[in-house]
Design a protein around this motif. Structure first.
Motif, PDB file in Angstrom:
ATOM      1  N   SER A   1     -20.118  38.948 -23.278  1.00 10.59           N
ATOM      2  CA  SER A   1     -21.579  38.751 -23.481  1.00 10.59           C
ATOM      3  C   SER A   1     -21.852  37.561 -23.927  1.00 10.59           C
ATOM      4  O   SER A   1     -23.216  37.272 -23.927  1.00 10.59           O
ATOM      5  N   GLN A   2     -21.039  36.757 -24.230  1.00 19.37           N
ATOM      6  CA  GLN A   2     -21.224  35.547 -24.712  1.00 19.37           C
ATOM      7  C   GLN A   2     -21.973  34.567 -23.706  1.00 19.37           C
ATOM      8  O   GLN A   2     -21.930  34.709 -22.611  1.00 19.37           O
ATOM      9  N   ALA A   3     -22.862  33.701 -24.335  1.00 23.14           N
ATOM     10  CA  ALA A   3     -23.699  32.834 -23.600  1.00 23.14           C
ATOM     11  C   ALA A   3     -23.014  31.977 -22.586  1.00 23.14           C
ATOM     12  O   ALA A   3     -21.885  31.335 -23.279  1.00 23.14           O
ATOM     13  N   ALA A   4     -23.327  31.846 -21.370  1.00 25.65           N
ATOM     14  CA  ALA A   4     -22.441  30.897 -20.417  1.00 25.65           C
ATOM     15  C   ALA A   4     -23.286  30.400 -19.407  1.00 25.65           C
ATOM     16  O   ALA A   4     -23.937  30.958 -18.574  1.00 25.65           O
ATOM     17  N   ARG A   5     -23.678  29.271 -19.925  1.00 26.92           N
ATOM     18  CA  ARG A   5     -24.623  28.403 -18.950  1.00 26.92           C
ATOM     19  C   ARG A   5     -24.004  27.052 -18.455  1.00 26.92           C
ATOM     20  O   ARG A   5     -23.418  26.186 -19.207  1.00 26.92           O
ATOM     21  N   GLY A   6     -23.820  27.021 -17.023  1.00 32.75           N
ATOM     22  CA  GLY A   6     -23.413  25.953 -16.442  1.00 32.75           C
ATOM     23  C   GLY A   6     -21.738  25.894 -16.464  1.00 32.75           C
ATOM     24  O   GLY A   6     -21.224  26.576 -17.335  1.00 32.75           O
TER      25      GLY A   6
ATOM     26  N   GLY B   1     -15.504  17.135 -24.140  1.00 34.42           N
ATOM     27  CA  GLY B   1     -16.184  17.498 -25.620  1.00 34.42           C
ATOM     28  C   GLY B   1     -15.842  18.942 -26.062  1.00 34.42           C
ATOM     29  O   GLY B   1     -16.568  19.415 -27.023  1.00 34.42           O
ATOM     30  N   LYS B   2     -14.801  19.757 -25.389  1.00 36.10           N
ATOM     31  CA  LYS B   2     -15.037  21.099 -25.660  1.00 36.10           C
ATOM     32  C   LYS B   2     -13.731  21.461 -26.414  1.00 36.10           C
ATOM     33  O   LYS B   2     -12.711  21.020 -25.944  1.00 36.10           O
ATOM     34  N   HIS B   3     -13.704  22.280 -27.624  1.00 38.66           N
ATOM     35  CA  HIS B   3     -12.412  22.464 -28.159  1.00 38.66           C
ATOM     36  C   HIS B   3     -12.690  23.837 -28.753  1.00 38.66           C
ATOM     37  O   HIS B   3     -11.764  24.053 -29.549  1.00 38.66           O
ATOM     38  N   SER B   4     -13.281  24.797 -28.223  1.00 37.11           N
ATOM     39  CA  SER B   4     -13.510  25.988 -28.558  1.00 37.11           C
ATOM     40  C   SER B   4     -12.381  27.037 -28.187  1.00 37.11           C
ATOM     41  O   SER B   4     -11.946  28.317 -28.553  1.00 37.11           O
TER      42      SER B   4
ATOM     43  N   TYR C   1     -15.475  26.653 -19.587  1.00 37.91           N
ATOM     44  CA  TYR C   1     -16.105  26.123 -20.709  1.00 37.91           C
ATOM     45  C   TYR C   1     -17.472  25.659 -20.434  1.00 37.91           C
ATOM     46  O   TYR C   1     -17.465  25.034 -19.080  1.00 37.91           O
ATOM     47  N   THR C   2     -18.267  26.012 -20.980  1.00 42.87           N
ATOM     48  CA  THR C   2     -19.634  26.030 -20.614  1.00 42.87           C
ATOM     49  C   THR C   2     -20.184  24.566 -20.703  1.00 42.87           C
ATOM     50  O   THR C   2     -19.818  23.925 -21.450  1.00 42.87           O
ATOM     51  N   ALA C   3     -21.358  24.175 -19.725  1.00 40.74           N
ATOM     52  CA  ALA C   3     -21.892  22.810 -19.938  1.00 40.74           C
ATOM     53  C   ALA C   3     -22.908  22.648 -21.147  1.00 40.74           C
ATOM     54  O   ALA C   3     -22.922  21.529 -21.568  1.00 40.74           O
ATOM     55  N   GLU C   4     -23.379  24.065 -21.714  1.00 42.08           N
ATOM     56  CA  GLU C   4     -24.143  23.766 -22.682  1.00 42.08           C
ATOM     57  C   GLU C   4     -23.595  24.533 -23.883  1.00 42.08           C
ATOM     58  O   GLU C   4     -23.356  25.570 -24.018  1.00 42.08           O
ATOM     59  N   GLY C   5     -23.339  23.479 -24.849  1.00 42.06           N
ATOM     60  CA  GLY C   5     -22.484  24.246 -26.073  1.00 42.06           C
ATOM     61  C   GLY C   5     -21.043  24.125 -25.856  1.00 42.06           C
ATOM     62  O   GLY C   5     -20.476  24.162 -24.791  1.00 42.06           O
ATOM     63  N   ASP C   6     -20.266  24.368 -27.065  1.00 41.29           N
ATOM     64  CA  ASP C   6     -19.075  24.517 -26.946  1.00 41.29           C
ATOM     65  C   ASP C   6     -18.731  25.881 -26.999  1.00 41.29           C
ATOM     66  O   ASP C   6     -18.059  26.583 -28.081  1.00 41.29           O
ATOM     67  N   HIS C   7     -18.492  26.569 -25.720  1.00 43.72           N
ATOM     68  CA  HIS C   7     -18.422  28.220 -25.773  1.00 43.72           C
ATOM     69  C   HIS C   7     -17.292  28.211 -24.743  1.00 43.72           C
ATOM     70  O   HIS C   7     -17.019  27.422 -23.500  1.00 43.72           O
ATOM     71  N   ASN C   8     -16.378  29.148 -24.854  1.00 50.05           N
ATOM     72  CA  ASN C   8     -15.432  29.351 -23.827  1.00 50.05           C
ATOM     73  C   ASN C   8     -15.309  30.960 -23.529  1.00 50.05           C
ATOM     74  O   ASN C   8     -14.161  31.605 -24.124  1.00 50.05           O
ATOM     75  N   PRO C   9     -16.176  31.366 -22.888  1.00 54.12           N
ATOM     76  CA  PRO C   9     -15.992  33.131 -22.467  1.00 54.12           C
ATOM     77  C   PRO C   9     -15.124  33.170 -21.394  1.00 54.12           C
ATOM     78  O   PRO C   9     -14.838  32.476 -20.522  1.00 54.12           O
ATOM     79  N   THR C  10     -14.211  34.155 -21.569  1.00 54.09           N
ATOM     80  CA  THR C  10     -13.150  34.478 -20.696  1.00 54.09           C
ATOM     81  C   THR C  10     -13.297  35.878 -20.367  1.00 54.09           C
ATOM     82  O   THR C  10     -13.274  36.827 -21.142  1.00 54.09           O
TER      83      THR C  10
END
Length: 595
Positions: A541-546, A468-471, A495-504
């Protein structure tokens, strides 16, 4: 010191300024003997500053003040004088020089040696009592911590210092060393067989106008009877001749010996006690050399300003020396012993793989055990059409790795080998919501040839879109992977478990031919990548949980796209550990060994 620092010092110090060199002040300006970056100061012929009634010790006093004041900043370990302290060697000249040297007695370790102007030039070190010996003989140095001893005649001395976390030997040899003196010097080397040695003397080599150095007749004798057969000696320093010069000679063991002439008495104000700083850097494997006159920092005149710093090829240069390799024959590095798995596994360890098990197989279907006991064994499989040579067990390893073995991958486009967890392994679905540390050791071949763009180091298989990640870049890429860009930058994609985030995260270009320890640390809020114990610059600095895992295998040696692998890893991979919490750098696998 860089030129900008020299000029800053000049601006900061008014012409009439004096430095407080009381013992209490000097003692607070420390030297760090464990720092892998340190300096040895070299002071050549000062004879024109101690010349009968023309004597002027002010420049030498300024040099001593500078070295004491800057000792901590430049991490100065030692000062060595190359002879011809005085012009005539008279009692008056020698006494004045001796009183000038009191400024550093007990404050900065140093050595001196006799030049042909300090003693009768027609004699060797069996000349007996002289004004020089009375002032600069063994009695002056007996209380110094670095003083190792002197030859029976008193004209040759040995000094042992600790710098860069190891011991070094400096031999200060007389203007004309006798056969007995050479026997003594060889005995010092034999008694200290693991110490890298620097030979200092007054006459060893001379230079031409192009800066090339050649052994003098006395230098040839020293080379034949002392230097060439003692592999410990890697650097020689002498004065006497000008212009300065340098060369590299090959000793009997086939190793380089750097031969340097340092003398500036022909310069303005007799050289003004100009010094060289040999800046050793044991991390970067080099010695950076610079030459300058501290006295001129406080004087405003055209000639002084011209001579503050010399930047010719024989005055400012760098030596590339692999210290460990150069010293290996007589001082092999003390490598840490392998550490058992129990030493690096605890209740937070989610998986730990190493490749030093006796008889470890790497054929298709072979198993590499998960030593955490959590059931995340890896199974070997090769990409279609790949032969046995794409994966082998190697003895090569990072010096700080618990296991003294690694896997050698010879992958490329549509070629390679993968190690993957089995279906249903706990790691396949682990999301690490409370944080994690992913660690591995890797080494890239030198030369780094072929097309290895975007090869994967490790990854969790699975399409981001299925989670379900498309970011991110594509919903067909995996949910977590560590890769190498065409420029050899590490890329950590999450790709984080919480939210659709893609910090690299992106590292610098990794050097080839050397081992690296890579750690990805997540505290439940943010991911930070470390290379060799150093935090890289581009950590978002983007949030990255899980981690958004989807139940598919963890893979070592590749990164999938749309569940397929088309680029195998190329290089070595060592111990790999996954911890279900954020670790501090001192808790990483290398345990302090980041070289």
């Amino acid at each position: 010191m860089e030129r900008r620092n020299l000029l800053a010092a000049a601006l900061a110090a008014p012409a009439a300024a004096t430095l407080d060199m009381s013992p209490a002040t000097a003692s607070t300006r420390g030297f760090d003997k464990a720092d892998p970056r340190f300096s040895i100061a070299v002071l050549p012929d000062t004879q024109y500053l101690f010349d009968a009634d023309s004597a002027d010790p002010a420049p030498l006093k300024a040099t001593f003040r500078y070295l004491l004041d800057q000792r901590a900043e430049d991490n100065v370990a030692f000062l060595t004088h190359l002879g011809d302290i005085t012009e005539h060697g008279t009692e008056r000249e020698i006494t004045l020089a001796g009183s000038t040297f009191r400024a550093i007695d007990g404050r900065l370790p140093y050595s001196v040696l006799a030049g042909n102007h300090d003693v009768s030039s027609s004699t060797n070190d069996q000349r007996g009592s002289t004004a020089y010996l009375k002032v600069f003989g063994p009695d002056r140095f007996r209380g110094a911590a670095t003083y190792l001893g002197a030859s029976a005649d008193g004209y040759n001395s040995a000094h042992r210092l600790t710098a860069g976390g190891r011991q070094w030997l400096i031999l200060a040899l007389d203007w004309r060393i006798s056969d007995g003196g050479l026997t003594w010097a060889r005995s010092i080397l034999a008694a200290n067989p693991t110490l890298p040695a620097i030979v200092t003397t007054h006459d060893l080599a001379y230079g031409d106008d192009a800066g090339k150095a050649y052994l003098s007749s006395n230098g040839q004798r020293l080379w034949d009877q002392l230097i060439k057969d003692n592999d410990q000696i890697f650097l020689t320093l002498n004065g006497h001749y000008w212009p300065p010069g340098r060369t590299v000679l090959r000793n009997t063991a086939g190793n380089d010996v750097h031969v340097h002439i340092t003398n500036y008495q022909d310069r303005y104000y007799g050289g003004a006690a100009m010094i060289r700083l040999y800046r050793f850097d044991l991390v970067r494997n080099r010695i950076d050399v610079e030459t300058f006159a501290p006295w001129f920092l406080q004087r405003k005149s055209p000639l002084a300003e011209e001579t503050i710093e010399l930047t010719g090829d024989v005055d400012r240069f760098s030596l590339e020396i692999d210290f460990e390799k150069r010293f290996a024959a007589f001082a092999p590095p003390a490598l840490p012993a392998p550490r058992p798995a129990a030493r690096v596994v605890d209740r937070h360890t989610a998986a730990y793989w190493r490749f030093d098990t006796a008889g470890q197989a790497v054929s298709d279907g072979a198993v590499v055990a998960d030593l955490s006991g959590k059931g995340n064994d890896l199974v070997v499989r090769r990409l279609a059409g790949s032969g046995a040579d794409v994966l082998t067990v190697a003895a090569d390893h990072h010096r700080g790795a618990p296991a003294h073995a690694s896997l050698r991958f010879d992958g490329g486009p549509n070629r390679g080998a993968l190690l993957q967890t089995a279906p249903g392994a706990p790691l396949n679905s682990a999301t690490f919501m409370n944080g994690y540390t992913f660690e591995t050791f890797l080494k890239l071949p030198s030369p780094f040839t072929g097309n290895h763009s975007w090869m994967g180091v490790f990854s969790w298989e699975g399409r981001a879109g299925d989670a379900g990640k498309h970011s991110g870049w594509s919903p067909l890429e995996p949910t977590c992977s560590l890769n190498l860009s065409p420029e050899r930058f590490l890329q950590y994609v999450l790709y984080t478990a919480e939210g659709d985030h893609n910090p690299t995260s992106w590292s610098h270009a990794l050097p080839v031919g050397v081992w690296h320890h890579v750690a990805i640390v997540n505290d439940g809020k943010r991911s930070v990548v470390w290379v060799n114990g150093s935090k890289i610059a581009r950590n978002p600095s983007q949030a990255a949980r899980g981690v958004a895992t989807v139940g598919r295998p963890f893979t070592l040696g590749g990164t999938s796209f749309d569940l397929a692998y088309d680029q195998g890893f190329y290089g070595w991979i060592g111990d790999t550990r996954i911890t279900a919490r954020a670790l501090r750098p001192e808790q990483f696998l290398p345990a302090g060994h980041f070289r």
